[in-house]
Design an enzyme around this catalytic site. Structure first.
Site, PDB file in Angstrom:
ATOM      1  N   ASP A  61      -6.459  -7.202  -6.373  1.00  0.00           N
ATOM      2  CA  ASP A  61      -6.081  -7.964  -5.175  1.00  0.00           C
ATOM      3  C   ASP A  61      -7.239  -8.890  -4.803  1.00  0.00           C
ATOM      4  O   ASP A  61      -7.918  -8.688  -3.792  1.00  0.00           O
ATOM      5  CB  ASP A  61      -5.757  -7.007  -4.026  1.00  0.00           C
ATOM      6  CG  ASP A  61      -5.238  -7.730  -2.798  1.00  0.00           C
ATOM      7  OD1 ASP A  61      -4.744  -8.869  -2.940  1.00  0.00           O
ATOM      8  OD2 ASP A  61      -5.329  -7.162  -1.683  1.00  0.00           O
ATOM      9  N   PHE A  78     -11.718  -5.454  -5.876  1.00  0.00           N
ATOM     10  CA  PHE A  78     -11.741  -6.327  -4.695  1.00  0.00           C
ATOM     11  C   PHE A  78     -11.259  -5.529  -3.483  1.00  0.00           C
ATOM     12  O   PHE A  78     -10.392  -5.957  -2.722  1.00  0.00           O
ATOM     13  CB  PHE A  78     -10.848  -7.561  -4.895  1.00  0.00           C
ATOM     14  CG  PHE A  78     -11.072  -8.295  -6.192  1.00  0.00           C
ATOM     15  CD1 PHE A  78     -12.098  -9.220  -6.319  1.00  0.00           C
ATOM     16  CD2 PHE A  78     -10.274  -8.039  -7.304  1.00  0.00           C
ATOM     17  CE1 PHE A  78     -12.304  -9.891  -7.517  1.00  0.00           C
ATOM     18  CE2 PHE A  78     -10.478  -8.702  -8.505  1.00  0.00           C
ATOM     19  CZ  PHE A  78     -11.496  -9.637  -8.610  1.00  0.00           C
ATOM     20  N   CYS A 124      -2.856 -14.259  -3.537  1.00  0.00           N
ATOM     21  CA  CYS A 124      -2.599 -14.707  -2.163  1.00  0.00           C
ATOM     22  C   CYS A 124      -2.828 -16.205  -2.028  1.00  0.00           C
ATOM     23  O   CYS A 124      -2.909 -16.727  -0.915  1.00  0.00           O
ATOM     24  CB  CYS A 124      -3.474 -13.948  -1.166  1.00  0.00           C
ATOM     25  SG  CYS A 124      -5.242 -14.206  -1.396  1.00  0.00           S
ATOM     26  N   SER A 148     -17.750  -6.864  -4.631  1.00  0.00           N
ATOM     27  CA  SER A 148     -19.068  -7.477  -4.806  1.00  0.00           C
ATOM     28  C   SER A 148     -19.893  -7.416  -3.529  1.00  0.00           C
ATOM     29  O   SER A 148     -21.115  -7.572  -3.562  1.00  0.00           O
ATOM     30  CB  SER A 148     -18.916  -8.937  -5.241  1.00  0.00           C
ATOM     31  OG  SER A 148     -18.204  -9.676  -4.268  1.00  0.00           O
ATOM     32  N   ARG A 160       0.834  -1.204   0.000  1.00  0.00           N
ATOM     33  CA  ARG A 160       0.000   0.000   0.000  1.00  0.00           C
ATOM     34  C   ARG A 160       0.870   1.256   0.000  1.00  0.00           C
ATOM     35  O   ARG A 160       0.549   2.252  -0.668  1.00  0.00           O
ATOM     36  CB  ARG A 160      -0.929  -0.009   1.221  1.00  0.00           C
ATOM     37  CG  ARG A 160      -2.078  -0.999   1.113  1.00  0.00           C
ATOM     38  CD  ARG A 160      -3.097  -0.803   2.216  1.00  0.00           C
ATOM     39  NE  ARG A 160      -2.723  -1.411   3.470  1.00  0.00           N
ATOM     40  CZ  ARG A 160      -3.133  -2.605   3.885  1.00  0.00           C
ATOM     41  NH1 ARG A 160      -3.922  -3.336   3.109  1.00  0.00           N
ATOM     42  NH2 ARG A 160      -2.776  -3.074   5.067  1.00  0.00           N
TER      43      ARG A 160
END
Length: 393
Positions: free
Chosen positions: A297, A227, A337, A250, A211
């Site tokens: 992500d 996301f 991930c 979502s 970040r």
């Protein structure tokens, strides 16, 4: 001495190299009456005691806690947690402007089966093995006893992380203390952490360094955070001077958390907008060049190796859409991930996506998890976060 598990001939080799897992196929015999979560000693085929750890039913039968001699007691947990704390302090993570970090990263901190994240005065504990579940109260006592840590509450959250076949029925609740504040500070930015109902321990502390890198690239750019979950990348992009930041997830609940975190740091900032929408659908509907910085992500596409092929197709499809639509000179932050996906497999999926679009793409950075998610050198499986920063002409 704990009940002894004896290994088949030659199966001690990985343990002699300090790999912390004993697989069920390596075991010659189990002692009578052994139950999940019990502490056991592990012996080579010649009877030599290698060390001790937690037993559980499944492919990974023992997670080693000690190599050589030693007792796993309250003093053991206090010592390991103190070592973990000293390392985080040495990393410069314990500061007035930063109180969110991972204190224990399982095998990376020589406590396999245990995760502890710190959010100000609250420690959120997750057990990934029955043994750590049974040790939760001892661990909680050791956490609040850490000198200078200022931990006053320990929240236990393991309902989704323990093996369901163990029938442990864990209850998410405070072991020590109670709710005081849900606001934690990361690099001077404030975030509301929902450790009661949120994913993982409530926040993805593993993206902290990434970040910060994104903040560096954000000035004057139109940013799309796909996301977005709680909006960590979005808040950093706003501080970095982005022209506009759009957050997409979502989950309507996640979007509300993004809005709350933006308002906490930049009240009334009209540069930010959020959308509760499917990621693929959103990317289909944006115009070419609408954004010149995109973050991908997604949640783990492959939690098990059986899903690997579909996961790689998913990464390729997602990255192809983003590369197609990003503005010339745009920058793409893309991550996986999924522990089942290797760095090479992820990079190949992104390469295939770039080739599909025909655009010229260069790698600026290859990213991984931060230092408070250390990888035990004897346990390379602990490296799970993979990322690329791409420049798209």
């Amino acid at each position: 001495m704990y009940p002894i598990i004896k290994l088949c001939k030659g199966k001690e080799e990985s343990l002699d190299r300090f790999h912390p897992w004993v697989f069920s196929g390596a075991i010659k015999n189990l002692p009578d009456g052994i139950e999940e979560g019990d502490l056991v000693s592990v012996a080579a085929s010649d009877g030599r005691i290698i060390g001790c750890g937690h037993f559980q039913i499944g492919s990974i039968a023992v997670r080693m806690l000690i190599f050589g001699e030693g007792e796993v007691d309250a003093a053991f947990y206090a010592s390991r947690l103190s070592q973990a704390w000293r390392m985080r302090k040495a990393l410069g993570l314990v500061r007035p402007d930063n109180g969110a970090f991972r204190l224990v990263h399982g095998e990376g901190d020589f406590l396999p089966g245990l995760v502890v994240d710190i959010y100000g005065p609250t420690a959120v504990v997750q057990a990934h093995s029955p043994g750590m579940h049974f040790a939760r109260n001892v661990i909680a006592d050791a956490l609040v006893a850490l000198p200078e840590a200022g931990i006053t509450s320990v929240y236990y959250k393991s309902d989704t992380t323990l093996p369901y076949k163990a029938h442990l029925d864990p209850v998410n609740d405070y072991i020590i203390g109670g709710f005081s504040t849900d606001i934690a500070v990361e690099n001077g930015l404030k975030f509301r952490i929902d450790w009661l109902r949120g994913q993982k321990t409530g926040f993805f502390v593993d993206q902290r360094d990434n970040r910060s890198l994104l903040e560096h690239y954000s000035r004057g750019r139109r940013v799309l955070n796909m996301f977005c979950y709680t909006g960590g990348f979005s808040v950093y992009a706003l501080r970095g001077g982005a022209e506009a930041v759009h957050s997409v997830d979502s989950s309507a609940k996640a979007v509300s958390l993004v809005d709350a975190n933006v308002a906490l740091n930049f009240p009334g900032d009209t540069r930010h907008a959020s959308f509760a929408e499917d990621a693929f659908k959103y990317l289909d509907n944006i115009g070419p060049g609408d954004y010149d910085l995109i973050i991908l992500d997604p949640p783990a596409f492959a939690k098990h190796r059986t899903a690997l092929r579909n996961a790689l197709r998913g990464y390729q499809r997602l990255n192809a859409r983003a590369i197609e639509r990003i503005a010339p000179g745009g920058i793409l932050f893309t991550f996986s991930c999924s522990q089942a996906v290797s760095k090479e497999q992820f990079r190949l999926a992104v390469f295939s996506a770039a080739a599909q679009t025909g655009r010229r793409v260069r790698i600026l950075h290859q990213l991984t998890q931060p230092a408070d998610h250390p990888v035990n050198i004897y346990h390379p499986e602990g490296e799970y976060l993979k990322g690329l920063v791409l420049y798209v002409e």
